[in-house]
Write a protein that holds these residues in place. Structure first.
Motif, short mmCIF file in Angstrom:
data_model
loop_
_atom_site.label_atom_id
_atom_site.label_comp_id
_atom_site.label_asym_id
_atom_site.label_seq_id
_atom_site.Cartn_x
_atom_site.Cartn_y
_atom_site.Cartn_z
N GLY A 3 3.08 -0.36 8.39
CA GLY A 3 3.98 0.37 7.34
C GLY A 3 4.70 -0.57 6.64
N LEU A 4 5.35 -1.86 7.40
CA LEU A 4 5.77 -2.90 6.64
C LEU A 4 4.79 -3.54 5.47
CD1 LEU A 4 8.16 -4.71 9.35
CD2 LEU A 4 8.82 -3.36 7.35
N GLY A 5 3.65 -3.81 6.24
CA GLY A 5 2.66 -4.68 5.28
C GLY A 5 2.25 -3.80 4.21
N ARG A 6 1.94 -2.47 4.40
CA ARG A 6 1.76 -1.84 3.07
C ARG A 6 2.78 -1.69 2.05
NH1 ARG A 6 -1.65 2.99 6.24
NH2 ARG A 6 -3.42 1.91 6.66
N SER A 7 4.04 -1.53 2.59
CA SER A 7 5.14 -1.38 1.32
C SER A 7 5.29 -2.62 0.77
CB SER A 7 6.39 -0.95 2.14
OG SER A 7 6.95 -1.88 3.13
N ILE A 8 5.08 -3.66 1.21
CA ILE A 8 5.21 -5.03 0.79
C ILE A 8 4.00 -5.36 -0.21
CG2 ILE A 8 5.09 -7.61 1.11
CD1 ILE A 8 6.64 -7.11 3.81
N MET A 9 2.65 -5.03 0.08
CA MET A 9 1.53 -4.92 -0.69
C MET A 9 1.76 -3.91 -1.83
SD MET A 9 -1.70 -5.24 1.67
CE MET A 9 -1.57 -3.62 2.51
N ILE A 10 2.29 -2.99 -1.82
CA ILE A 10 2.60 -2.01 -3.15
C ILE A 10 3.69 -2.67 -3.86
CG2 ILE A 10 3.59 0.11 -3.68
CD1 ILE A 10 2.06 1.34 -1.24
N ALA A 66 9.61 2.91 7.30
CA ALA A 66 8.88 2.29 8.46
C ALA A 66 9.68 1.90 9.75
CB ALA A 66 7.96 0.90 8.24
N THR A 67 10.91 1.21 9.21
CA THR A 67 11.75 0.89 10.62
C THR A 67 12.44 2.30 11.03
OG1 THR A 67 12.45 -1.07 9.20
CG2 THR A 67 14.13 -0.44 10.90
N LEU A 68 12.74 3.13 10.32
CA LEU A 68 13.19 4.49 10.76
C LEU A 68 12.31 4.97 11.66
CD1 LEU A 68 15.16 5.95 7.72
CD2 LEU A 68 15.96 5.23 9.75
N ARG A 69 10.96 5.25 11.17
CA ARG A 69 9.86 5.80 12.06
C ARG A 69 10.00 5.09 13.33
NH1 ARG A 69 6.47 6.13 7.35
NH2 ARG A 69 5.77 4.16 8.05
N TYR A 70 9.87 3.83 13.41
CA TYR A 70 10.00 2.90 14.68
C TYR A 70 11.08 3.17 15.50
CZ TYR A 70 9.33 -0.96 17.51
OH TYR A 70 9.10 -1.88 19.00
N LEU A 71 12.21 3.23 14.91
CA LEU A 71 13.43 3.44 15.70
C LEU A 71 13.43 4.92 16.31
CD1 LEU A 71 16.21 1.83 13.54
CD2 LEU A 71 15.29 0.81 15.69
N GLY A 72 12.85 5.62 15.48
CA GLY A 72 12.59 7.04 16.20
C GLY A 72 11.73 7.44 17.21
N PHE A 87 4.28 0.29 12.89
CA PHE A 87 5.44 -0.51 12.37
C PHE A 87 5.02 -1.53 11.31
CE2 PHE A 87 9.07 -3.64 12.46
CZ PHE A 87 9.75 -2.86 11.56
N ARG A 88 4.37 -2.50 11.94
CA ARG A 88 3.94 -3.40 10.99
C ARG A 88 2.89 -2.92 10.03
NH1 ARG A 88 2.52 -9.00 13.68
NH2 ARG A 88 0.64 -8.82 12.10
#
Length: 121
Positions: free
Chosen positions: A53-60, A31-37, A50-51
């Protein structure tokens, strides 16, 4: 024989929890790499993605960690005290998952996608 099985299930539970941590790390990293891109032209859509992507990865990751805790508690440490600790951990992680779902999806987990008010994207 029983002790060997407990040992194996203990390792399996730890492996599942480790997969949860790995899912969080990889998801946050991607998610960070996609955002930085998109950073030179980052806008509200990029920030919300970005948020999300972060939230989904934390939930998983939390789901994996709950599964690992359940495996280890049910198969390795079957005391009333460990069950109570597991219940507390599952409640906390489930609460975190629900609140993250509201943040990411804009609706409660039990609501259908069309039931929630539309959000600006």
């Amino acid at each position: 024989m029983i002790e060997e099985l407990k040992s194996v299930f203990g390792i399996v539970g730890l492996a599942v929890e480790g997969a949860g941590v790995l899912a969080m790390l990889l998801g946050c990293g991607f998610a960070t790499l996609r955002y930085l891109g998109r950073l030179p032209v980052a806008d509200d859509v990029a920030y919300h993605n970005f948020r999300r992507g972060l939230g989904r990865s934390i939930m998983i990751g939390l789901e994996y960690m709950i599964a690992g805790d359940i495996i280890r508690t049910v198969t390795v440490d079957t005391t009333l005290e460990s069950a109570a600790v597991l219940a507390a951990i599952v409640l906390i992680r489930a609460f975190l998952t629900m609140t993250l779902a509201v943040e990411v999806e804009g609706r409660w987990p039990w609501q259908r996608a069309g039931d929630a008010p539309a959000r600006e994207r």
